[in-house]
Design a protein around this motif. Structure first.
Motif, PDB file in Angstrom:
ATOM      1  N   GLN A 153       4.660   1.535  -6.838  1.00 13.84           N
ATOM      2  CA  GLN A 153       5.269   0.129  -6.511  1.00 13.84           C
ATOM      3  C   GLN A 153       4.315  -0.855  -7.223  1.00 13.84           C
ATOM      4  O   GLN A 153       3.045  -1.012  -7.078  1.00 13.84           O
ATOM      5  CB  GLN A 153       5.222  -0.159  -4.988  1.00 13.84           C
ATOM      6  CG  GLN A 153       5.874  -1.315  -4.551  1.00 13.84           C
ATOM      7  CD  GLN A 153       7.363  -1.326  -4.827  1.00 13.84           C
ATOM      8  OE1 GLN A 153       7.732  -0.298  -4.450  1.00 13.84           O
ATOM      9  NE2 GLN A 153       8.162  -2.467  -4.752  1.00 13.84           N
ATOM     10  N   ALA A 154       4.975  -1.629  -8.382  1.00 16.60           N
ATOM     11  CA  ALA A 154       4.242  -2.579  -8.989  1.00 16.60           C
ATOM     12  C   ALA A 154       4.022  -3.854  -8.034  1.00 16.60           C
ATOM     13  O   ALA A 154       4.745  -4.137  -7.264  1.00 16.60           O
ATOM     14  CB  ALA A 154       5.047  -3.112 -10.185  1.00 16.60           C
ATOM     15  N   PRO A 155       2.772  -4.349  -8.273  1.00 18.70           N
ATOM     16  CA  PRO A 155       2.496  -5.432  -7.410  1.00 18.70           C
ATOM     17  C   PRO A 155       3.337  -6.424  -7.705  1.00 18.70           C
ATOM     18  O   PRO A 155       3.614  -6.878  -8.723  1.00 18.70           O
ATOM     19  CB  PRO A 155       1.171  -5.846  -7.954  1.00 18.70           C
ATOM     20  CG  PRO A 155       0.927  -5.141  -9.158  1.00 18.70           C
ATOM     21  CD  PRO A 155       1.780  -3.763  -9.218  1.00 18.70           C
ATOM     22  N   LEU A 190       6.487  -6.864  -7.131  1.00 15.46           N
ATOM     23  CA  LEU A 190       7.719  -6.473  -7.633  1.00 15.46           C
ATOM     24  C   LEU A 190       8.486  -5.785  -6.775  1.00 15.46           C
ATOM     25  O   LEU A 190       7.966  -4.647  -6.005  1.00 15.46           O
ATOM     26  CB  LEU A 190       7.881  -5.986  -8.834  1.00 15.46           C
ATOM     27  CG  LEU A 190       7.661  -6.543 -10.181  1.00 15.46           C
ATOM     28  CD1 LEU A 190       7.780  -5.769 -11.241  1.00 15.46           C
ATOM     29  CD2 LEU A 190       8.731  -7.824 -10.108  1.00 15.46           C
TER      30      LEU A 190
END
Lengths: 234, 352
Positions: A120-122, A124
């Motif tokens: 999980q991209a921060p 997003l």
């Protein structure tokens, strides 16, 4: 060396990007590390399936992975029907079947790997790694799928359902769409260049790559120079 | 006085020699060992090399699935920077930097764009010094030994402590102290951008010819982009309501900006390492459709290379935050700004 680096090196080895010394090093590491062997198998499967090779008829080390992916594919068949263009049980053996399986397998691998790499991209909601991988794999899988379609038109003519979600084009937040993607807003590019004067030095090069490769209009907000001004610069 | 000095007690020559030997044998290796294990010492040497030395290298820039090979020729001569950057397998564009003048050659558009930049900076930079504030946001780790293209390197990792910033990894050549590989990565370890030198030399002298663009500019249009003029009193002062953890106002203040039709306020925020720029202009500009037909998004996120951008509109102003940080950070900073009552008396009037 981190797991990601090791995997990256295996990928580079697979792509033939390492020199002889590095190849030897990575190969020795590969022979000792089951996790890297799995990565190698995965790359081999992706490559072979994209080339339409008859993966499922192979035996040995790849068989387990292929069988597992096939089982996963079958279990997902109802969810990913557009890409799973051919039901194995209803199609005669031959090249079209293998090609379609190649496409299906590639898509399945995309799904499987996305599941594994669901980082999980921060800030997003979308996982960037998954998007990148899907972007890398899905279009090629689709191309193979088209190849299968041409080879077996009767089997796919009726398949007009929309593309599965993981082939959705990347949105504007995706890194993979830059810098070769859609045209960029020139003011935004100007902002990035102006920002590069203030960014931390180690990242200074980063915004300039947008200018080097980006698809934008570099003539915006400029004025013609006179011959005298051009002068020695020419 | 001379006589007094002559009578001052001093060690015999042999004694001094022995003492120097003891220091050399016992103390200096310890200092060298300490320096060898100190990541900031390696970063310091790297910064010095980048600032002082000539280099000519070919590197691969990778962003997502996109790879591009470029050549960089960097010369420092009598304190003057001249640099040439060439895309060898992509657009064919070239950039030549001569002091604070930047010339961009765009063969795909058949134009050359000349502009003045505020400062004379090389395309590739090192890491700034770390103070207490920046170490609160980053964990500097090292010094792991590794190899790049067969050459021994030391790996320095600057890991972010939260999700509001990216991390950096540098592979510093043990002999030349050049950063032969750099990575920008997220907290989770995802590599966002990577630069890897395939070859680099550090010649004592670089001839002028190597710093001239090879693009044949016959028939090209030569264009100039000028910084706008503005009156400081015309600009609005802004105040940040709540910044992401660790960010504060940095250098930069309010400046003119080349490019947009009207001057923009340029505010800079930093966490000690990463920076975010915010450009503020009247919401009336730019138009919805640019001159080349590019649709412009009025608001929302965008990604330009490894830089995140976020545009929002507030009370007739368009605010665009840009930085090599996660999208959430530029969004938070852009949305935290509010105008304050009095006009800006002079550049640099942002309140923390």
């Amino acid at each position: 060396m981190s797991e990601m680096e090791s995997s990256s090196q295996v990928s580079a080895l697979f792509d033939g990007e390492l020199d002889a010394a590095q190849s030897g090093l990575v190969t020795r590491r590969l022979l000792k590390d089951p996790a890297l062997q799995t990565s190698w198998q995965r790359y081999a499967l992706i490559g072979a399936s994209l080339r339409g090779e008859p993966l499922l008829q192979r035996s040995g080390g790849q068989g387990d992975v292929a069988a597992r992916l096939r089982r996963q594919l079958e279990s997902e068949a109802t969810l990913s029907a557009p890409v799973v263009a051919v039901q194995p049980s209803s199609v005669s053996a031959g090249a079209p079947r293998r090609l379609a399986w190649g496409a299906a397998l590639a898509a399945s691998i995309a799904v499987a790997v996305i599941g594994v790499l669901r980082v999980q991209a921060p800030g997003l909601s979308e996982p960037l790694s998954a998007q990148r991988l899907a972007a890398a794999i899905a279009p090629q899988a689709a191309a193979v799928s088209r190849q299968a379609t041409e080879a077996a038109p009767a089997q796919v003519a009726r398949r007009e359902t929309p593309a599965p979600s993981y082939t959705t084009p990347l949105d504007t937040t995706s890194l993979a769409s830059q810098p070769t993607g859609q045209r960029l807003s020139s003011p935004l590019v100007n902002y990035v260049v102006a920002h590069s004067e203030y960014t931390t030095p180690v990242a200074r090069f980063s915004p300039l790559t947008t200018v080097m490769s980006g698809n934008f209009d570099p003539s915006e907000n400029t004025v013609e120079m006179t011959e005298a001004e051009v002068g020695a610069r020419r | 006085m001379r006589a007094a000095n002559a009578k001052a007690p001093c060690l015999p020559r042999l004694g001094r020699f022995l003492l120097a030997g003891i220091v050399a044998v016992c103390v200096l290796p310890g200092l060298a060992l300490a320096a060898a294990d100190d990541p900031l010492a390696w970063v310091g040497r790297m910064n010095q090399v980048l600032a002082d030395r000539n280099y000519d290298g070919v590197f691969v820039h990778q962003l997502g699935q996109h790879r591009e090979t470029m050549r960089i020729i960097h010369r420092i001569q009598d304190g003057h920077l001249t640099e040439r950057l060439v895309s060898t397998d992509g657009s064919g564009r070239e950039f030549v930097r001569d002091g604070n003048e930047l010339i961009g050659y765009f063969p795909d558009h058949r134009i050359v764009v000349v502009e003045k930049r505020p400062r004379s900076l090389g395309f590739i930079g090192g890491l700034p010094g770390f103070d207490g504030a920046s170490q609160a946001n980053y964990d500097v780790q090292g010094v792991e030994r590794s190899r790049v293209q067969g050459r021994p390197t030391r790996v320095i990792t600057v890991a972010p402590r939260d999700t509001f910033r990216y991390g950096y990894r540098l592979w510093i050549d043990e002999k030349t102290f050049m950063p032969v590989k750099t990575q920008l990565s997220s907290l989770s370890g995802e590599i966002i951008e990577q630069i890897t030198f395939a070859s680099v030399t550090m010649p004592a002298r670089i001839e002028d010819d190597l710093l001239k663009a090879e693009v044949n500019t016959e028939g090209f249009r030569w264009l100039r982009r000028e910084p706008p003029t503005f009156k400081p009193g015309e600009l609005q002062a802004w105040s940040a309501q709540s910044l992401p953890p660790g960010f504060r106002r940095g250098a930069g203040g309010v400046v003119g900006l080349p490019g947009p039709p009207k001057p923009s306020s340029h505010l800079v925020f930093t966490d000690g390492l990463a920076t975010v720029s915010v450009f503020i202009e009247s919401a009336g500009t730019p138009p919805a459709i640019s001159r080349n037909g590019t649709p412009r998004k009025a608001q929302g996120p965008a990604q330009l290379g490894a830089a995140s951008a976020y545009t929002t509109v507030f009370e007739g102003f368009r605010l665009t935050a840009v930085g090599e940080v996660p999208p959430a950070t530029v969004k938070a900073i852009a949305e935290s700004l509010r105008p304050v009552a009095e006009p800006v008396p002079a550049p640099g009037a942002l309140r923390p």
